[in-house]
Design a protein around this motif. Structure first.
Motif, PDB file in Angstrom:
ATOM      1  N   ASN A   1      -1.501  31.027  29.064  1.00  0.00           N
ATOM      2  CA  ASN A   1      -2.694  30.218  28.817  1.00  0.00           C
ATOM      3  C   ASN A   1      -2.982  29.351  30.037  1.00  0.00           C
ATOM      4  O   ASN A   1      -2.629  28.175  30.069  1.00  0.00           O
ATOM      5  CB  ASN A   1      -2.470  29.363  27.562  1.00  0.00           C
ATOM      6  CG  ASN A   1      -3.750  28.766  27.045  1.00  0.00           C
ATOM      7  OD1 ASN A   1      -4.828  28.966  27.587  1.00  0.00           O
ATOM      8  ND2 ASN A   1      -3.625  28.001  25.982  1.00  0.00           N
ATOM      9  N   VAL A   2      -3.622  29.951  31.025  1.00  0.00           N
ATOM     10  CA  VAL A   2      -3.895  29.284  32.296  1.00  0.00           C
ATOM     11  C   VAL A   2      -5.405  29.190  32.494  1.00  0.00           C
ATOM     12  O   VAL A   2      -6.118  30.190  32.351  1.00  0.00           O
ATOM     13  CB  VAL A   2      -3.256  30.056  33.473  1.00  0.00           C
ATOM     14  CG1 VAL A   2      -3.513  29.345  34.780  1.00  0.00           C
ATOM     15  CG2 VAL A   2      -1.761  30.248  33.240  1.00  0.00           C
ATOM     16  N   LEU A   3      -5.871  27.984  32.815  1.00  0.00           N
ATOM     17  CA  LEU A   3      -7.306  27.739  32.996  1.00  0.00           C
ATOM     18  C   LEU A   3      -7.572  27.059  34.340  1.00  0.00           C
ATOM     19  O   LEU A   3      -6.718  26.353  34.865  1.00  0.00           O
ATOM     20  CB  LEU A   3      -7.822  26.836  31.869  1.00  0.00           C
ATOM     21  CG  LEU A   3      -7.617  27.353  30.447  1.00  0.00           C
ATOM     22  CD1 LEU A   3      -7.864  26.245  29.439  1.00  0.00           C
ATOM     23  CD2 LEU A   3      -8.517  28.543  30.181  1.00  0.00           C
ATOM     24  N   ASN A   4      -8.779  27.248  34.848  1.00  0.00           N
ATOM     25  CA  ASN A   4      -9.206  26.654  36.116  1.00  0.00           C
ATOM     26  C   ASN A   4     -10.324  25.659  35.833  1.00  0.00           C
ATOM     27  O   ASN A   4     -11.390  26.035  35.367  1.00  0.00           O
ATOM     28  CB  ASN A   4      -9.701  27.774  37.044  1.00  0.00           C
ATOM     29  CG  ASN A   4     -10.230  27.275  38.377  1.00  0.00           C
ATOM     30  OD1 ASN A   4     -10.251  26.087  38.652  1.00  0.00           O
ATOM     31  ND2 ASN A   4     -10.659  28.212  39.200  1.00  0.00           N
ATOM     32  N   VAL A   5     -10.076  24.381  36.121  1.00  0.00           N
ATOM     33  CA  VAL A   5     -11.102  23.355  35.925  1.00  0.00           C
ATOM     34  C   VAL A   5     -11.955  23.171  37.181  1.00  0.00           C
ATOM     35  O   VAL A   5     -12.965  22.485  37.155  1.00  0.00           O
ATOM     36  CB  VAL A   5     -10.502  22.021  35.437  1.00  0.00           C
ATOM     37  CG1 VAL A   5      -9.751  21.315  36.537  1.00  0.00           C
ATOM     38  CG2 VAL A   5     -11.577  21.117  34.846  1.00  0.00           C
ATOM     39  N   GLY A   6     -11.553  23.785  38.293  1.00  0.00           N
ATOM     40  CA  GLY A   6     -12.352  23.688  39.515  1.00  0.00           C
ATOM     41  C   GLY A   6     -11.821  22.642  40.461  1.00  0.00           C
ATOM     42  O   GLY A   6     -10.625  22.542  40.693  1.00  0.00           O
ATOM     43  N   GLY A   7     -12.750  21.832  40.998  1.00  0.00           N
ATOM     44  CA  GLY A   7     -12.389  20.878  42.034  1.00  0.00           C
ATOM     45  C   GLY A   7     -12.232  19.449  41.550  1.00  0.00           C
ATOM     46  O   GLY A   7     -12.882  19.014  40.602  1.00  0.00           O
ATOM     47  N   ILE A   8     -11.384  18.727  42.241  1.00  0.00           N
ATOM     48  CA  ILE A   8     -11.114  17.326  41.900  1.00  0.00           C
ATOM     49  C   ILE A   8     -12.364  16.445  42.010  1.00  0.00           C
ATOM     50  O   ILE A   8     -12.521  15.512  41.219  1.00  0.00           O
ATOM     51  CB  ILE A   8      -9.913  16.767  42.720  1.00  0.00           C
ATOM     52  CG1 ILE A   8      -9.322  15.508  42.056  1.00  0.00           C
ATOM     53  CG2 ILE A   8     -10.300  16.483  44.148  1.00  0.00           C
ATOM     54  CD1 ILE A   8      -8.563  15.745  40.805  1.00  0.00           C
TER      55      ILE A   8
END
Length: 124
Positions: free
Chosen positions: A105-112
């Motif tokens: 269960n791995v997700l990418n929220v993008g940039g800081i």
């Protein structure tokens, strides 16, 4: 021969993106592990997600593998892991690696910058 663009396309196809506001809700609930995959010099310039882990992309295989001395016991194969970086590319590539290592269960929220702009809790 593959290019960086090819690797990024493949990663974005298998690592789901999560809306930053949804990720902030998950952060508040404490239900997910957040990892900033940028190197420490970038994190020093901008800060990072409050209570998140700082694991550079170049070390993720060692920190996520139970068989290495660098393994971080916080990381479990069934935990929800949300990755962040500068703009989302490194997070996607790291996410693909984790999926290939058996994380589910791995997700990418993008940039800081987007995280901070939307009121995501920060550690400076």
């Amino acid at each position: 021969m593959k290019t960086a663009k090819d690797y990024l396309k493949e990663a974005n196809e298998v690592v789901p993106k999560i809306d930053v506001n949804e990720a902030i809700k998950k952060h508040k609930s404490g239900s997910s592990i957040f990892i900033d995959v940028r190197d420490s010099s970038d994190i020093k310039k901008t800060g990072t997600i409050l209570n998140g882990l700082e694991i550079p992309r170049g070390l993720i295989e060692f920190v996520a593998d139970e068989a290495t001395p660098l393994y971080n016991k916080t990381l479990k194969k069934d935990s929800e892991i949300i990755l962040v970086c500068g703009v989302g590319g490194q997070a996607a590539l790291t996410g693909k690696t984790l999926l290939e290592m058996g994380y589910k269960n791995v997700l990418n929220v993008g940039g800081i910058p987007e995280w901070e702009k939307n009121g995501g809790p920060m550690k400076k």
